[in-house]
Scaffold this active site. Structure first.
Site, PDB file in Angstrom:
ATOM      1  N   CYS A  33       0.811  -1.210   0.000  1.00  0.00           N
ATOM      2  CA  CYS A  33       0.000   0.000   0.000  1.00  0.00           C
ATOM      3  C   CYS A  33       0.852   1.271   0.000  1.00  0.00           C
ATOM      4  CB  CYS A  33      -0.887   0.019   1.240  1.00  0.00           C
ATOM      5  SG  CYS A  33       0.099  -0.034   2.729  1.00  0.00           S
ATOM      6  N   CYS A  60      -2.366   3.410   7.549  1.00  0.00           N
ATOM      7  CA  CYS A  60      -3.795   3.265   7.811  1.00  0.00           C
ATOM      8  C   CYS A  60      -4.057   3.031   9.308  1.00  0.00           C
ATOM      9  CB  CYS A  60      -4.337   2.097   7.004  1.00  0.00           C
ATOM     10  SG  CYS A  60      -3.774   0.525   7.656  1.00  0.00           S
ATOM     11  N   CYS A 104      -0.974  -5.061   7.197  1.00  0.00           N
ATOM     12  CA  CYS A 104      -0.650  -3.821   7.913  1.00  0.00           C
ATOM     13  C   CYS A 104       0.126  -4.116   9.194  1.00  0.00           C
ATOM     14  CB  CYS A 104      -1.923  -3.070   8.272  1.00  0.00           C
ATOM     15  SG  CYS A 104      -3.095  -2.935   6.923  1.00  0.00           S
TER      16      CYS A 104
END
Ligand code: FES
Length: 146
Positions: A33, A60, A104
């Site tokens: 990402c 994020c 993540c």
């Protein structure tokens, strides 16, 4: 979709910031990402206990929550104990993450490893099980603001 603990750590992240003259600093990017994370460690040279740990992220909510939890978990641990704190352990401590957000959580683990690598290099020591971080981008983005 997110556990209460994830929401808590996202909304009130622990240990955000930087450590001046940190013992080790690691910066990694997430290839999926493009998000970026930097971890600072303050390590006692005698006992190898991690006295403090802070992070900064351009990422994020799940990256913020996992980093926050990861910093809480490594604080007070020895380097060897910190090596056992995987992204899986961090996710478990947060009562899980949705499957699409698992990548993540890798950011925090990789950034901690990169910071430990930095410490090991500075002190000419070897940390069992620690490999050279693949995605340490600190040398390339020093001028970048985030
Ligand atoms: Fe990039 Fe989560 S979407 S770290």
């Amino acid at each position: 979709m997110y556990s209460e603990k994830v929401m808590d750590h996202f909304q009130n992240p622990r240990n955000v910031g930087e450590i001046e003259n940190a013992s080790g600093v690691g910066t990694v990017g997430n290839a999926k990402c493009g998000d970026i994370m930097r971890i600072y460690l303050d390590i006692d040279d005698e006992s190898h206990i991690i006295r403090d740990c802070k992070f900064k992220t351009f990422g994020c909510g799940a990256a913020v929550a996992t980093s926050s939890m990861a910093t809480e978990l490594v604080k007070g641990k020895t380097i060897e104990e910190a090596m056992q704190i995987t992204n899986k352990a961090v996710m478990e401590a947060l009562d899980g993450l949705p499957p699409v957000k698992v990548h993540c959580s890798l950011l925090a683990e990789e950034a901690i490893h990169a910071a430990l690598w930095d410490y090991a290099e500075k002190h000419h020591i070897q940390i069992p099980g620690l490999e050279k971080p693949k995605s340490d981008i600190s040398e390339h983005d020093e001028d970048e603001e985030y």
